[in-house]
Design a protein around this motif. Structure first.
Motif, PDB file in Angstrom:
ATOM      1  N   VAL A  34       1.129  -1.194   0.124  1.00  0.00           N
ATOM      2  CA  VAL A  34      -0.005  -0.227  -0.057  1.00  0.00           C
ATOM      3  C   VAL A  34       0.885   1.337  -0.302  1.00  0.00           C
ATOM      4  O   VAL A  34       1.640   1.396   0.902  1.00  0.00           O
ATOM      5  N   ILE A  35       0.656   2.079  -0.919  1.00  0.00           N
ATOM      6  CA  ILE A  35       1.311   3.100  -1.102  1.00  0.00           C
ATOM      7  C   ILE A  35       0.778   4.918  -0.382  1.00  0.00           C
ATOM      8  O   ILE A  35      -0.481   4.520  -0.523  1.00  0.00           O
ATOM      9  N   LEU A  36       1.722   4.873   0.824  1.00  0.00           N
ATOM     10  CA  LEU A  36       0.653   6.168   1.274  1.00  0.00           C
ATOM     11  C   LEU A  36       1.383   7.268   1.411  1.00  0.00           C
ATOM     12  O   LEU A  36       2.607   7.726   1.439  1.00  0.00           O
ATOM     13  N   TYR A  37       0.996   8.465   0.890  1.00  0.00           N
ATOM     14  CA  TYR A  37       1.863   9.428   1.217  1.00  0.00           C
ATOM     15  C   TYR A  37       1.370  10.739   2.398  1.00  0.00           C
ATOM     16  O   TYR A  37       0.800  10.599   2.946  1.00  0.00           O
ATOM     17  N   VAL A  38       1.996  11.118   2.543  1.00  0.00           N
ATOM     18  CA  VAL A  38       2.265  12.436   4.273  1.00  0.00           C
ATOM     19  C   VAL A  38       2.317  13.600   3.626  1.00  0.00           C
ATOM     20  O   VAL A  38       2.903  14.323   2.856  1.00  0.00           O
ATOM     21  N   ASP A  39       1.032  14.314   4.388  1.00  0.00           N
ATOM     22  CA  ASP A  39       0.000  15.617   3.741  1.00  0.00           C
ATOM     23  C   ASP A  39       1.512  16.840   4.403  1.00  0.00           C
ATOM     24  O   ASP A  39       1.990  16.462   5.308  1.00  0.00           O
ATOM     25  N   SER A  40       1.487  17.657   3.813  1.00  0.00           N
ATOM     26  CA  SER A  40       2.043  18.093   4.054  1.00  0.00           C
ATOM     27  C   SER A  40       1.842  19.029   5.754  1.00  0.00           C
ATOM     28  O   SER A  40       2.680  20.126   6.167  1.00  0.00           O
ATOM     29  N   SER A  41       0.558  18.404   5.932  1.00  0.00           N
ATOM     30  CA  SER A  41       0.133  19.666   7.683  1.00  0.00           C
ATOM     31  C   SER A  41       1.164  18.755   8.582  1.00  0.00           C
ATOM     32  O   SER A  41       1.124  19.290   9.534  1.00  0.00           O
ATOM     33  N   VAL A  42       1.776  17.586   8.024  1.00  0.00           N
ATOM     34  CA  VAL A  42       2.431  16.551   9.457  1.00  0.00           C
ATOM     35  C   VAL A  42       3.625  17.123   9.830  1.00  0.00           C
ATOM     36  O   VAL A  42       4.081  17.269   8.842  1.00  0.00           O
ATOM     37  N   PRO A  43       3.652  17.418  10.417  1.00  0.00           N
ATOM     38  CA  PRO A  43       5.630  17.727  11.260  1.00  0.00           C
ATOM     39  C   PRO A  43       6.345  17.340  10.666  1.00  0.00           C
ATOM     40  O   PRO A  43       6.396  15.913  10.919  1.00  0.00           O
TER      41      PRO A  43
END
Lengths: 52, 214
Positions: free
Chosen positions: B56-65
């Protein structure tokens, strides 16, 4: 011929896609086709963690 | 005339879908119920998972520190190493999907405007599936600093929640695991995570459950 549930689902989704791609499609047909199957085929669940 | 033709097309389109659905259902054999292995179960009593679609490919939104990116990667590595194969993968940072919604992309968010009404919840993971296959999962972490503050490091910090433990739990949901209803000591799928508690390694039961599908 018998189909597994996953294969059956694939066939149904492909049918939906073929209507979407049909040259004489109308937005009404697409919307109806999508809404018709979405409630029956797609599910979701929310998990919550916390200190409650 | 044109309106009538459009109406005819619409009716035939719907009729074709309905007929096909009925044919497909009629052809589909009854599936034997599966044991849950603590997975979410479909209406046909089948475990719900990504199956052959993993990793599963997950992206990390820029809101995450950025200081917590390592914790997310650690959680991904832990599940992959526990299973001896890659089931999760981080696709990188993303600014392209700023709002959590069903969009076919798996994203991790950090919401600083988390509502007061849900202030006792640290995170919510949503999975979407069809049949017995998950096709999307999104994680939202309660980033409201008046609700929870997080830490990531070797030593717990008083009154802070371990971000790695939290993400390991949510990533378990992404793979299809439900909360642990049976009290398995140390399970990372327990539905409560108290301040300073660290649960950074799945117990044998957690891994055995995942092996039912991966």
């Amino acid at each position: 011929m018998s189909l597994t549930a996953a294969e059956a689902l694939t066939v149904t989704l492909q049918a939906r896609q073929s209507i979407y791609n049909a040259p004489n499609r109308t937005s009404e047909v697409i919307d109806a086709a999508l809404s018709l199957n979405r409630d029956e085929l797609e599910f979701d669940k929310k998990f919550q963690i916390g200190t409650f | 005339m044109a309106v009538f033709k459009r109406f005819q097309l619409k009716v035939w389109g719907i009729a074709a879908i309905m007929a096909l659905s009925l044919m497909v259902q009629a052809c589909a054999p009854q599936l034997s119920p599966q044991s849950s292995c603590n997975f979410v179960m479909s209406n046909e009593a089948q475990r719900v998972s990504w199956g052959a679609e993993a990793p599963v490919i997950l992206y990390v939104d820029s809101s995450v520190p950025s200081e917590f990116f390592g914790a997310i990667q650690a959680g991904v590595n832990t599940w992959n190493q526990s299973l001896g194969r890659e089931v999760l993968k981080i696709g990188g940072w993303s600014t392209a999907y700023p709002t959590e919604r069903q969009d076919g992309v798996n994203v991790i968010y950090f919401k600083r405007d988390w509502p007061e009404a849900s202030k006792d919840k640290q995170a919510v993971t949503t999975i979407h599936w069809a049949g017995d296959r998950i096709f999307e999962a999104d994680i939202s972490v309660n980033g409201n600093p008046s609700h929870y503050v997080y830490f990531w490091g070797p030593e717990p910090i008083p009154r802070r929640v371990d971000f790695e433990s939290l993400l390991l739990h949510e990533l378990g949901h992404v793979l299809g695991l439900d909360h642990s209803e049976v009290e398995v000591a140390g399970t990372v799928m327990a539905k409560k995570l108290m301040d300073t508690t660290t649960r950074r390694q799945p117990v044998a039961a957690d891994v055995d459950n995942l092996r039912c599908e991966y």
